[in-house]
Write a protein that holds these residues in place. Structure first.
Motif, PDB file in Angstrom:
ATOM      1  N   PRO A 193     105.805  -5.267  99.631  1.00  0.00           N
ATOM      2  CA  PRO A 193     105.315  -5.931 100.849  1.00  0.00           C
ATOM      3  C   PRO A 193     104.422  -7.137 100.539  1.00  0.00           C
ATOM      4  O   PRO A 193     103.748  -7.186  99.506  1.00  0.00           O
ATOM      5  CB  PRO A 193     104.511  -4.832 101.553  1.00  0.00           C
ATOM      6  CG  PRO A 193     105.004  -3.547 100.968  1.00  0.00           C
ATOM      7  CD  PRO A 193     105.402  -3.858  99.562  1.00  0.00           C
ATOM      8  N   ILE A 194     104.442  -8.099 101.457  1.00  0.00           N
ATOM      9  CA  ILE A 194     103.595  -9.287 101.360  1.00  0.00           C
ATOM     10  C   ILE A 194     102.430  -9.133 102.330  1.00  0.00           C
ATOM     11  O   ILE A 194     102.626  -8.762 103.496  1.00  0.00           O
ATOM     12  CB  ILE A 194     104.402 -10.565 101.695  1.00  0.00           C
ATOM     13  CG1 ILE A 194     105.564 -10.724 100.707  1.00  0.00           C
ATOM     14  CG2 ILE A 194     103.513 -11.799 101.649  1.00  0.00           C
ATOM     15  CD1 ILE A 194     106.479 -11.879 101.033  1.00  0.00           C
ATOM     16  N   PHE A 195     101.234  -9.414 101.848  1.00  0.00           N
ATOM     17  CA  PHE A 195     100.017  -9.338 102.667  1.00  0.00           C
ATOM     18  C   PHE A 195      99.767  -7.932 103.235  1.00  0.00           C
ATOM     19  O   PHE A 195      98.978  -7.770 104.165  1.00  0.00           O
ATOM     20  CB  PHE A 195     100.061 -10.337 103.826  1.00  0.00           C
ATOM     21  CG  PHE A 195     100.373 -11.740 103.418  1.00  0.00           C
ATOM     22  CD1 PHE A 195      99.611 -12.371 102.437  1.00  0.00           C
ATOM     23  CD2 PHE A 195     101.430 -12.423 103.991  1.00  0.00           C
ATOM     24  CE1 PHE A 195      99.908 -13.676 102.043  1.00  0.00           C
ATOM     25  CE2 PHE A 195     101.721 -13.725 103.602  1.00  0.00           C
ATOM     26  CZ  PHE A 195     100.964 -14.360 102.617  1.00  0.00           C
ATOM     27  N   GLY A 196     100.461  -6.956 102.706  1.00  0.00           N
ATOM     28  CA  GLY A 196     100.270  -5.598 103.191  1.00  0.00           C
ATOM     29  C   GLY A 196     100.835  -5.326 104.573  1.00  0.00           C
ATOM     30  O   GLY A 196     100.679  -4.217 105.102  1.00  0.00           O
ATOM     31  N   ARG A 197     101.522  -6.305 105.171  1.00  0.00           N
ATOM     32  CA  ARG A 197     102.047  -6.155 106.534  1.00  0.00           C
ATOM     33  C   ARG A 197     103.550  -6.406 106.608  1.00  0.00           C
ATOM     34  O   ARG A 197     104.225  -5.874 107.488  1.00  0.00           O
ATOM     35  CB  ARG A 197     101.340  -7.130 107.486  1.00  0.00           C
ATOM     36  CG  ARG A 197      99.867  -6.880 107.684  1.00  0.00           C
ATOM     37  CD  ARG A 197      99.591  -5.562 108.369  1.00  0.00           C
ATOM     38  NE  ARG A 197     100.136  -5.503 109.726  1.00  0.00           N
ATOM     39  CZ  ARG A 197     100.116  -4.433 110.502  1.00  0.00           C
ATOM     40  NH1 ARG A 197      99.598  -3.307 110.036  1.00  0.00           N
ATOM     41  NH2 ARG A 197     100.617  -4.455 111.711  1.00  0.00           N
ATOM     42  N   LEU A 198     104.060  -7.240 105.713  1.00  0.00           N
ATOM     43  CA  LEU A 198     105.491  -7.562 105.727  1.00  0.00           C
ATOM     44  C   LEU A 198     106.209  -6.647 104.747  1.00  0.00           C
ATOM     45  O   LEU A 198     106.234  -6.919 103.540  1.00  0.00           O
ATOM     46  CB  LEU A 198     105.726  -9.025 105.357  1.00  0.00           C
ATOM     47  CG  LEU A 198     105.267 -10.075 106.366  1.00  0.00           C
ATOM     48  CD1 LEU A 198     105.454 -11.465 105.810  1.00  0.00           C
ATOM     49  CD2 LEU A 198     106.034  -9.928 107.673  1.00  0.00           C
ATOM     50  N   GLY A 199     106.774  -5.556 105.231  1.00  0.00           N
ATOM     51  CA  GLY A 199     107.458  -4.607 104.380  1.00  0.00           C
ATOM     52  C   GLY A 199     106.772  -3.253 104.390  1.00  0.00           C
ATOM     53  O   GLY A 199     105.566  -3.145 104.637  1.00  0.00           O
TER      54      GLY A 199
END
Length: 474
Positions: free
Chosen positions: A78-84
């Protein structure tokens, strides 16, 4: 001793670390084989619907491969902890959207599909952010009804392809049906009697056999492969994007439905592979990532993404959850996506081969919906929700746009083009409007089913058994 222990390769049954490549490669290729038909076929179907040929057709298949690879990598890391989601799940271009996509594409074209997809991606992101309060509107009864309708609505597409594709000069010919039936027979045989990689890749092996037969019958045109370059990179906005309000509404509804399906797939993955339920953060990140990749796909000419249930099934069976396995599968798809000649070969697959392979996929989708529906106690209330939702959805779209001829054009586009949209709205509304079943009614229905089961078993054991014996009384 601790240093040697730290140097030991990771297990394939834990998410982090890198296992031996001798295990990563075959386990990763399992996921490639299971996913590849689902990755490329929606693009081929939409190209046929929108009359897209030549290099653009090849490009759409390339983008489907690349988009699936990137969507899966985003879920893994995940990216930024929010995307994925951070979970071992394969996500990519999905059959579930095909009924709505073909309806929009047949009326407006690919540009409107991409515009509606962009809006749908935004809706999915919002759904993911607020997944906790929204989730209550989609119990298994509603979700199962929608998935059941999706499967039903795909059957005509499969049969048209088996006959050679609507508009084909040889539509309905014996040659097309021969290839389609041979393809289906191989898929059926491997699904039911095969083991290991033969069973897992039944769709792929069936298509290979059907393709070889089509080549023997001179049904394959290889002329476009030579003209394709060795390497090609997709560029943004190669295909135009247009917005139509009614198409956007239809697609927004589909994204909500498939976000619910993603919840189910992520839950199956964690239950089957990690022995736990997904956290709210994982569910939210998975759906937000799905929406983000759909927005990216619309910019590059790709189609909507969703989680792949067939790959979830692999995880629940073999318990392999290591991210390196899924990353390897993603890299294989990514490399294939940059090779136009590989994509060009895929464009030569005859429609009858695709139809013969995918009709079993559509049947599986339908039965998945039925399993979800019957997982609930089938009371009169629940049968009303399912029956009316499916009847109105399938009924209106079967009659065609003439059934809504007296309404504005946008009504026909939203409600008359896809049975899934109507069924979704009706199922949600009825589930909210109808009063919940009293506990005693649910218990009566459960007892009735249990009684029927006992009687059936008694009858099977001995036709002369009297259903008043001790077992029946219990």
């Amino acid at each position: 001793m601790s240093k040697e222990t730290n140097k030991q390769p990771a297990s394939v049954f834990q998410m982090e670390g890198i296992p031996p490549m001798g295990k990563v490669i075959p386990l990763g290729m399992q996921h490639v084989v299971a996913a590849i038909v689902g990755v490329i076929t929606p693009a081929i179907i939409i190209c046929n619907t929108c009359n897209i040929t030549g290099s653009d057709r090849t490009l759409m298949i390339q983008v489907s491969l690349i988009l699936t690879a990137l969507a899966t990598l985003l879920q893994l890391f995940p990216i930024f902890g929010r995307l994925g989601s951070g979970l071992p799940v394969v996500m990519g271009v999905s059959f579930a959207y095909v009924p709505t996509l073909t309806a929009i594409g047949g009326e407006f074209g690919l540009a409107t599909i991409l515009g509606a997809e962009l809006v749908g991606g935004v809706v999915a992101i919002l759904f993911g952010i607020f997944v906790k309060p929204i989730r209550k509107f989609f119990p298994p009864l509603v979700t199962g009804t929608v998935i059941f309708t999706i499967g039903l609505s795909l059957y005509p597409t499969a049969v048209k392809y088996m006959a050679g594709g609507a508009g084909s000069a040889e539509f309905g010919s014996m040659k097309n049906w021969l290839v389609a039936i041979v393809t289906l027979a191989v898929v059926f045989a491997l699904n039911n009697f095969g083991k290991g990689i033969l069973k897992l890749g039944s769709l792929l092996w069936g298509m290979i056999v059907g393709y070889i037969l089509a080549v023997v019958l001179n049904m394959v045109d290889f002329s476009g492969i030579a003209a394709a370059p060795m390497v090609q990179i997709a560029v943004p906005f190669h295909f135009p994007i247009e917005f139509n309000i009614s198409a956007c509404v239809s697609m927004a509804i589909m994204y909500i439905v498939n976000s619910v399906q993603t919840i189910g797939d992520l839950s199956s993955t964690t239950l089957g592979g990690l022995d736990r339920l997904p956290t709210d953060k994982e569910l939210s990140g998975g759906i937000v990532g799905q929406g983000f990749m759909s927005i990216l796909g619309s910019i590059f000419g790709g189609l909507p993404t969703a989680s792949y249930s067939q790959n979830v099934g692999i995880v629940t069976v073999n318990k392999v959850v290591n991210k390196a396995v899924f990353a390897f599968a993603s890299l294989v798809l990514l490399v294939a996506g940059f090779l136009p000649k590989f994509a060009g070969i895929l464009t030569t697959i005859p429609q009858c081969v695709i139809g013969g392979a995918t009709i079993s996929v559509f049947a599986t989708i339908t039965m998945t919906g039925i399993r979800m529906i019957t997982s609930q106690t089938f009371t009169m209330r629940n049968s009303t929700v399912v029956g009316l939702a499916v009847a109105l959805g399938v009924g209106v779209t079967t009659v065609g746009s003439s059934a809504l001829a007296g309404f504005p054009g946008w009504v026909t586009t939203v409600f008359g083009s896809s049975s899934v949209v109507i069924s979704t709205i009706v199922a949600i509304a009825l589930n909210l409007i109808l009063p919940a079943d009293p506990p005693e009614d649910v218990e009566k229905v459960a007892v009735a089913f249990e009684t029927d089961d006992v009687m059936e078993r008694l009858s099977d054991d001995d036709p002369t058994n009297d259903p008043t014996d001790a077992e029946f009384q219990r």
